[in-house]
Design a protein around this motif. Structure first.
Motif, PDB file in Angstrom:
ATOM      1  N   TRP A  39       1.149  14.569   1.723  1.00 55.20           N
ATOM      2  CA  TRP A  39       0.785  13.705   0.612  1.00 55.20           C
ATOM      3  C   TRP A  39      -0.633  13.184   0.805  1.00 55.20           C
ATOM      4  O   TRP A  39      -1.143  13.120   1.925  1.00 55.20           O
ATOM      5  CB  TRP A  39       1.760  12.530   0.481  1.00 55.20           C
ATOM      6  CG  TRP A  39       3.116  12.928  -0.045  1.00 55.20           C
ATOM      7  CD1 TRP A  39       3.924  13.913   0.438  1.00 55.20           C
ATOM      8  CD2 TRP A  39       3.816  12.355  -1.141  1.00 55.20           C
ATOM      9  NE1 TRP A  39       5.087  13.993  -0.282  1.00 55.20           N
ATOM     10  CE2 TRP A  39       5.046  13.041  -1.261  1.00 55.20           C
ATOM     11  CE3 TRP A  39       3.531  11.320  -2.028  1.00 55.20           C
ATOM     12  CZ2 TRP A  39       5.987  12.729  -2.240  1.00 55.20           C
ATOM     13  CZ3 TRP A  39       4.464  11.000  -3.004  1.00 55.20           C
ATOM     14  CH2 TRP A  39       5.683  11.704  -3.110  1.00 55.20           C
TER      15      TRP A  39
ATOM     16  N   THR B  57      -3.421  10.023  -0.522  1.00 56.09           N
ATOM     17  CA  THR B  57      -3.616   8.752  -1.215  1.00 56.09           C
ATOM     18  C   THR B  57      -4.906   8.812  -2.030  1.00 56.09           C
ATOM     19  O   THR B  57      -5.978   9.098  -1.493  1.00 56.09           O
ATOM     20  CB  THR B  57      -3.678   7.584  -0.222  1.00 56.09           C
ATOM     21  OG1 THR B  57      -2.421   7.483   0.456  1.00 56.09           O
ATOM     22  CG2 THR B  57      -3.950   6.269  -0.944  1.00 56.09           C
TER      23      THR B  57
ATOM     24  N   HIS C 160       8.907   7.436  -7.126  1.00 53.33           N
ATOM     25  CA  HIS C 160       7.733   7.105  -6.325  1.00 53.33           C
ATOM     26  C   HIS C 160       6.813   6.193  -7.130  1.00 53.33           C
ATOM     27  O   HIS C 160       6.707   6.342  -8.350  1.00 53.33           O
ATOM     28  CB  HIS C 160       6.985   8.379  -5.930  1.00 53.33           C
ATOM     29  CG  HIS C 160       7.847   9.412  -5.291  1.00 53.33           C
ATOM     30  ND1 HIS C 160       8.368   9.282  -4.020  1.00 53.33           N
ATOM     31  CD2 HIS C 160       8.315  10.607  -5.761  1.00 53.33           C
ATOM     32  CE1 HIS C 160       9.089  10.343  -3.729  1.00 53.33           C
ATOM     33  NE2 HIS C 160       9.078  11.161  -4.764  1.00 53.33           N
TER      34      HIS C 160
ATOM     35  N   GLU D  63       0.839  -1.195   0.000  1.00 52.45           N
ATOM     36  CA  GLU D  63       0.000   0.000   0.000  1.00 52.45           C
ATOM     37  C   GLU D  63       0.877   1.250   0.000  1.00 52.45           C
ATOM     38  O   GLU D  63       2.020   1.227   0.470  1.00 52.45           O
ATOM     39  CB  GLU D  63      -0.906   0.015   1.226  1.00 52.45           C
ATOM     40  CG  GLU D  63      -1.995  -1.035   1.216  1.00 52.45           C
ATOM     41  CD  GLU D  63      -3.138  -0.684   0.284  1.00 52.45           C
ATOM     42  OE1 GLU D  63      -3.235   0.484  -0.141  1.00 52.45           O
ATOM     43  OE2 GLU D  63      -3.948  -1.582  -0.025  1.00 52.45           O
ATOM     44  N   PRO D  64       0.372   2.389  -0.533  1.00 45.65           N
ATOM     45  CA  PRO D  64       1.143   3.639  -0.504  1.00 45.65           C
ATOM     46  C   PRO D  64       1.518   4.027   0.924  1.00 45.65           C
ATOM     47  O   PRO D  64       0.736   3.834   1.855  1.00 45.65           O
ATOM     48  CB  PRO D  64       0.185   4.664  -1.118  1.00 45.65           C
ATOM     49  CG  PRO D  64      -0.765   3.857  -1.934  1.00 45.65           C
ATOM     50  CD  PRO D  64      -0.924   2.552  -1.220  1.00 45.65           C
ATOM     51  N   GLN D  65       2.718   4.568   1.062  1.00 47.66           N
ATOM     52  CA  GLN D  65       3.191   5.002   2.374  1.00 47.66           C
ATOM     53  C   GLN D  65       2.626   6.378   2.700  1.00 47.66           C
ATOM     54  O   GLN D  65       2.661   7.287   1.882  1.00 47.66           O
ATOM     55  CB  GLN D  65       4.720   5.061   2.399  1.00 47.66           C
ATOM     56  CG  GLN D  65       5.392   3.709   2.272  1.00 47.66           C
ATOM     57  CD  GLN D  65       6.904   3.800   2.374  1.00 47.66           C
ATOM     58  OE1 GLN D  65       7.480   4.890   2.286  1.00 47.66           O
ATOM     59  NE2 GLN D  65       7.557   2.673   2.537  1.00 47.66           N
TER      60      GLN D  65
ATOM     61  N   ARG E 168      -4.318   2.148  -5.758  1.00 46.08           N
ATOM     62  CA  ARG E 168      -4.139   3.421  -5.055  1.00 46.08           C
ATOM     63  C   ARG E 168      -2.745   3.981  -5.332  1.00 46.08           C
ATOM     64  O   ARG E 168      -1.813   3.224  -5.596  1.00 46.08           O
ATOM     65  CB  ARG E 168      -4.333   3.232  -3.529  1.00 46.08           C
ATOM     66  CG  ARG E 168      -5.790   3.043  -3.120  1.00 46.08           C
ATOM     67  CD  ARG E 168      -5.941   2.550  -1.693  1.00 46.08           C
ATOM     68  NE  ARG E 168      -5.513   1.157  -1.558  1.00 46.08           N
ATOM     69  CZ  ARG E 168      -6.266   0.114  -1.912  1.00 46.08           C
ATOM     70  NH1 ARG E 168      -7.463   0.295  -2.431  1.00 46.08           N
ATOM     71  NH2 ARG E 168      -5.815  -1.126  -1.749  1.00 46.08           N
ATOM     72  N   VAL E 169      -2.620   5.312  -5.233  1.00 42.13           N
ATOM     73  CA  VAL E 169      -1.336   5.976  -5.402  1.00 42.13           C
ATOM     74  C   VAL E 169      -1.264   7.148  -4.431  1.00 42.13           C
ATOM     75  O   VAL E 169      -2.281   7.808  -4.161  1.00 42.13           O
ATOM     76  CB  VAL E 169      -1.138   6.462  -6.861  1.00 42.13           C
ATOM     77  CG1 VAL E 169      -2.141   7.571  -7.217  1.00 42.13           C
ATOM     78  CG2 VAL E 169       0.288   6.951  -7.091  1.00 42.13           C
ATOM     79  N   ALA E 170      -0.082   7.415  -3.893  1.00 41.66           N
ATOM     80  CA  ALA E 170       0.142   8.561  -3.011  1.00 41.66           C
ATOM     81  C   ALA E 170       0.940   9.614  -3.757  1.00 41.66           C
ATOM     82  O   ALA E 170       1.957   9.298  -4.394  1.00 41.66           O
ATOM     83  CB  ALA E 170       0.882   8.142  -1.751  1.00 41.66           C
TER      84      ALA E 170
END
Length: 321
Positions: free
Chosen positions: A32, A34, A106, A25-27, A113-115
């Protein structure tokens, strides 16, 4: 989460380096956001990443994808801007020497999902379909800057788009026609020339063909194969905007032509967040429907990559989530 990612690098067989499966999962990090993605778009940048260009082994595996549109935790519908500036940078992010694109440093957008930094979110107009929203962040943004920031042309001017069929070239034809430019386009492929006419090109020509007259600007992502033709096709004082070199660097620069006829050669890379927001509004206001080659569900993303790597591509390949 499910994602399409570069598991390794292969310069000879890039698709062999592609995997579709579970990734972390995105950090979470300060500043930032998500985004839960609804659509994402493929670019040739993704194929170059699979070849290992700009993606060293220590960054693998890497989720691919620069284009994306989705929903924030607050329920806002957004388009993701792919250019990520370095920490502390101020001003146009495309001029930051340490900038990166999503999927370089990144994780990218071909995932559930993307952050991204909050600054990289652009409101998606409600009238803009998800599939069209996912077209804009890379190829269409590049085309927008080439035409409206760097070419220096006005409605009624004649512009030549080299290599109709690719994502940037297709966007150039559609944007230029919508803005009142007379757009000429070239392609080696008759079917692609006909599609360019359907999208708004005023005339089409075989690659390298002699034109009826010289043009005010040439817009090129091809490079060596058309460089001399591009220079020779310009009116005195005209502008060549270059945003790629898929056939490599030209061996001759044609300097005599450039200085004697006072031509401008302008480099152009991507676009900034403000331009992306204006592009989205322009597409809606002018009722432009970006050319989509096809859509593929995320679990079958490999099919989309195979289409991207083929010779018959015309427009964008969209991944649906």
């Amino acid at each position: 989460m499910l994602a399409a990612y570069a598991a390794r690098a292969s310069s000879d067989d890039p698709l062999s380096a592609l995997e579709v499966g579970e990734q972390p999962e995105p950090q979470e990090r300060p500043g930032w956001v998500t985004v839960t993605l609804r659509t994402s778009g493929l670019n040739h940048h993704d194929l170059w990443s699979l070849k290992g260009v700009g993606l060293p082994p220590e960054r693998l595996p890497m989720v691919l994808g620069c284009d994306g549109a989705g929903v924030t935790p607050d329920g806002d519908e957004v388009i993701v801007h792919a250019v990520v500036a370095s920490e502390g940078w101020r001003g146009d992010e495309t001029l930051d020497p340490r900038r990166t694109l999503l999927s370089e440093l990144h994780p990218g957008t071909i995932a559930e999902r993307v952050a991204v930094p909050a600054h990289n979110l652009v409101p998606k107009p409600a009238e803009l379909p998800w599939e069209h929203a996912a077209c804009l962040s890379t190829a269409w943004l590049t085309a927008y800057r080439m035409l409206f920031t760097n070419a220096g042309v006005q409605p009624g001017a004649t512009v030549l788009v080299q290599g109709a069929g690719g994502g940037v070239a297709t966007a150039l034809v559609q944007l230029g026609a919508a803005a009142g430019l007379r757009v000429w386009a070239t392609s080696r492929d008759e079917a692609k020339r006909q599609k360019a006419l359907e999208l708004g090109a005023a005339e089409v020509f075989e690659s390298g063909a002699r034109l009826p007259h010289r043009v005010d600007a040439v817009l090129d992502t091809v490079g060596a194969a058309v460089w001399r033709h591009s220079i020779k096709s310009l009116e005195a004082g005209g502008t060549l905007v270059t945003a790629g070199a898929t056939t490599g660097d030209p061996q001759r620069t044609e300097l005599a032509d450039i200085f004697f006829r006072q031509l401008r050669v302008v480099g152009s890379t991507m676009g900034n967040r403000v331009e992306l927001e204006r592009l989205a509004r322009f597409v809606v206001d002018r009722r432009i429907e970006p050319a989509v080659d096809g859509t593929t569900p995320l679990p079958q993303a490999r099919r989309g990559f195979e289409r991207l790597a083929g010779a018959d591509l015309f427009g964008k390949v969209i991944i649906t989530h």
